[in-house]
Design an enzyme around this catalytic site. Structure first.
Site, PDB file in Angstrom:
ATOM      1  N   GLU A 168      32.839  36.982  44.078  1.00 29.65           N
ATOM      2  CA  GLU A 168      33.863  36.001  44.466  1.00 29.65           C
ATOM      3  C   GLU A 168      35.185  36.274  43.776  1.00 29.65           C
ATOM      4  O   GLU A 168      36.256  36.129  44.373  1.00 29.65           O
ATOM      5  CB  GLU A 168      33.376  34.585  44.118  1.00 29.65           C
ATOM      6  CG  GLU A 168      34.265  33.465  44.675  1.00 29.65           C
ATOM      7  CD  GLU A 168      35.340  32.995  43.704  1.00 29.65           C
ATOM      8  OE1 GLU A 168      36.152  32.137  44.084  1.00 29.65           O
ATOM      9  OE2 GLU A 168      35.383  33.482  42.546  1.00 29.65           O
ATOM     10  N   GLU A 169      35.108  36.691  42.514  1.00 26.85           N
ATOM     11  CA  GLU A 169      36.317  36.851  41.707  1.00 26.85           C
ATOM     12  C   GLU A 169      37.175  38.042  42.115  1.00 26.85           C
ATOM     13  O   GLU A 169      38.290  38.205  41.615  1.00 26.85           O
ATOM     14  CB  GLU A 169      35.939  36.974  40.222  1.00 26.85           C
ATOM     15  CG  GLU A 169      35.234  35.762  39.640  1.00 26.85           C
ATOM     16  CD  GLU A 169      36.125  34.536  39.509  1.00 26.85           C
ATOM     17  OE1 GLU A 169      37.308  34.618  39.910  1.00 26.85           O
ATOM     18  OE2 GLU A 169      35.638  33.510  39.022  1.00 26.85           O
ATOM     19  N   HIS A 183      38.716  31.196  33.056  1.00 29.36           N
ATOM     20  CA  HIS A 183      38.824  32.658  32.964  1.00 29.36           C
ATOM     21  C   HIS A 183      39.130  33.103  31.536  1.00 29.36           C
ATOM     22  O   HIS A 183      39.980  33.981  31.311  1.00 29.36           O
ATOM     23  CB  HIS A 183      39.878  33.186  33.934  1.00 29.36           C
ATOM     24  CG  HIS A 183      39.415  33.201  35.362  1.00 29.36           C
ATOM     25  ND1 HIS A 183      39.920  34.068  36.305  1.00 29.36           N
ATOM     26  CD2 HIS A 183      38.493  32.451  36.015  1.00 29.36           C
ATOM     27  CE1 HIS A 183      39.322  33.857  37.464  1.00 29.36           C
ATOM     28  NE2 HIS A 183      38.452  32.870  37.313  1.00 29.36           N
ATOM     29  N   ASP A 206      32.412  24.971  42.860  1.00 28.99           N
ATOM     30  CA  ASP A 206      33.106  25.897  41.972  1.00 28.99           C
ATOM     31  C   ASP A 206      33.837  25.094  40.909  1.00 28.99           C
ATOM     32  O   ASP A 206      34.051  23.888  41.059  1.00 28.99           O
ATOM     33  CB  ASP A 206      34.098  26.770  42.750  1.00 28.99           C
ATOM     34  CG  ASP A 206      34.298  28.140  42.117  1.00 28.99           C
ATOM     35  OD1 ASP A 206      34.043  28.283  40.904  1.00 28.99           O
ATOM     36  OD2 ASP A 206      34.717  29.071  42.839  1.00 28.99           O
ATOM     37  N   HIS A 217      29.167  30.844  43.423  1.00 30.41           N
ATOM     38  CA  HIS A 217      29.166  32.283  43.132  1.00 30.41           C
ATOM     39  C   HIS A 217      28.603  32.557  41.744  1.00 30.41           C
ATOM     40  O   HIS A 217      28.797  31.794  40.805  1.00 30.41           O
ATOM     41  CB  HIS A 217      30.561  32.891  43.312  1.00 30.41           C
ATOM     42  CG  HIS A 217      31.598  32.491  42.309  1.00 30.41           C
ATOM     43  ND1 HIS A 217      31.787  33.170  41.127  1.00 30.41           N
ATOM     44  CD2 HIS A 217      32.523  31.503  42.305  1.00 30.41           C
ATOM     45  CE1 HIS A 217      32.780  32.632  40.456  1.00 30.41           C
ATOM     46  NE2 HIS A 217      33.240  31.603  41.139  1.00 30.41           N
ATOM     47  N   ASP A 241      32.533  29.440  35.246  1.00 28.45           N
ATOM     48  CA  ASP A 241      33.045  29.779  36.572  1.00 28.45           C
ATOM     49  C   ASP A 241      32.290  31.012  37.060  1.00 28.45           C
ATOM     50  O   ASP A 241      32.658  32.131  36.725  1.00 28.45           O
ATOM     51  CB  ASP A 241      34.543  30.047  36.464  1.00 28.45           C
ATOM     52  CG  ASP A 241      35.196  30.420  37.777  1.00 28.45           C
ATOM     53  OD1 ASP A 241      34.530  30.314  38.828  1.00 28.45           O
ATOM     54  OD2 ASP A 241      36.371  30.832  37.761  1.00 28.45           O
TER      55      ASP A 241
END
Length: 354
Positions: free
Chosen positions: A210-211, A320, A233, A62, A178
């Protein structure tokens, strides 16, 4: 790999606002593939056929990153925001961010109170993000409007990709690994396959959103047919001293071969093939069971009436956050194992459930 990843992560592309990343990846992979399409919500789908017949293998990563979105501008010029993707409110204070406005990127900070006010405050309190604000140096609503900032503008961390410590240890720190790291692996794989010495067809899906619930992959998969799938990922390691860590995944421990997460139980035959190839090729690897994470593989495995699906994970610290950390050696291990999988003359019959 470092240069490519740096270029990818410098782009501002939070969930739903991936336009710069979509454009970059489309331009990058078009000369490498037989066919490249961009769908209505920004997914990039690239197809590349080998010189022998074989199965269609979907590879997906992603392109979106976590971020924020301008929700409201106060009269004094401070900006309220909403989250795009999963954030930990404990790390938001005093961070630099970048607002993507119609007049270009504008630097801001997520404000906090001075330490001098600590004795008047509850130092144990974690402020909810709804209480926080972005300061772009404006003194009024009119100042913010003059900057070109408006409700709905996307916001990302403002951090650069750098070597952690020095280049010798191979670890890098930055935002958006990410999953721009997975995108970098897919792009380099397509470059390495230009001699077409593999069977079947590679379908590379660079997915959006995706998130925020695997949304991009769900849209793309409705229009794709394939036989086997591998998602790429990042995954959160557990090798630091905090109480919740169990040291089952380490940065520098090699590619993660997924067994289970919150979105997927990997197909046993795909997982076994990946482990076999890693052992045969002496590729550094580790097995992953971590229910605190999910990937687009969760959407993939439910598509097309069920397709054998696995995941290759890139170990990451501080996921994140504006200071995610990965090891370039792990990234190379991911690419090496993925290349071995594609070149292994896989047949659909190799991936029966029983």
């Amino acid at each position: 790999m470092f240069k490519l990843l740096k270029q990818l992560t410098e782009l501002q592309g939070p969930s739903g606002f991936e336009q710069p990343v979509t454009s970059y990846i489309k331009e990058k992979v078009t000369p490498l593939c037989d066919e490249v399409k961009v769908d209505a919500i920004g997914n990039v789908i690239a197809r590349f056929k080998g010189n022998k017949p074989g199965p269609k293998v979907l590879l997906t990563a992603h392109m979106d990153e976590i971020g924020f979105i301008v929700k409201k501008v106060e009269k004094n010029g401070l900006i309220r925001f909403e989250k795009l993707g999963g954030h930990d409110d404990r790390i938001l204070l005093a961070q630099k961010v970048m607002v993507r406005s119609e007049k270009g990127p504008k630097l801001g900070i997520i404000g906090t109170i001075s330490v001098h006010y600590q004795k008047f405050d509850n130092s144990q309190k974690v402020r909810d993000y709804k209480q926080l604000y972005v300061d772009v140096g404006a003194s009024s609503l009119a100042d913010v409007e003059e900057m070109g900032i408006a409700v709905g503008d996307p916001i990302t961390w403002d951090s650069q990709v750098e070597f952690l410590g020095d280049e010798q240890n191979g670890k890098i720190v930055g935002k958006g690994f990410d999953d721009r790291a997975g995108c970098a692996v897919l792009i380099q794989l397509l470059e390495d396959l230009q001699n077409k010495e593999f069977s079947g067809e590679v379908i590379a899906l660079f997915a959006v959103q995706e998130e925020v619930g695997l949304r991009g992959a769900k849209v793309a998969l409705a229009n794709l047919e394939f036989d086997i799938a591998i998602a790429l990922d990042t995954t959160a390691v557990s090798d630091t001293p905090e109480d919740v860590m169990d040291n089952t995944l380490q940065i520098g421990g090699g590619v993660g071969i997924k067994i289970m997460d919150s979105s997927l139980i990997s197909h046993p035959a795909v997982k076994d093939k990946l482990v076999e190839l890693a052992r045969t090729g002496k590729i550094k690897h580790q097995l992953e069971i971590f229910t605190g994470i999910g990937t687009d593989a969760g959407a993939v495995t439910l598509a097309n009436k069920g397709v054998p699906t696995g995941v290759l994970s890139i170990p990451s610290r501080n996921a994140h956050s504006p200071v995610e950390v990965i090891d370039l050696k792990d990234l190379e291990s991911v690419k090496e194992l993925l290349t071995a999988f594609i070149k292994n003359d896989n047949q659909k019959s190799d991936f029966l459930f029983y």
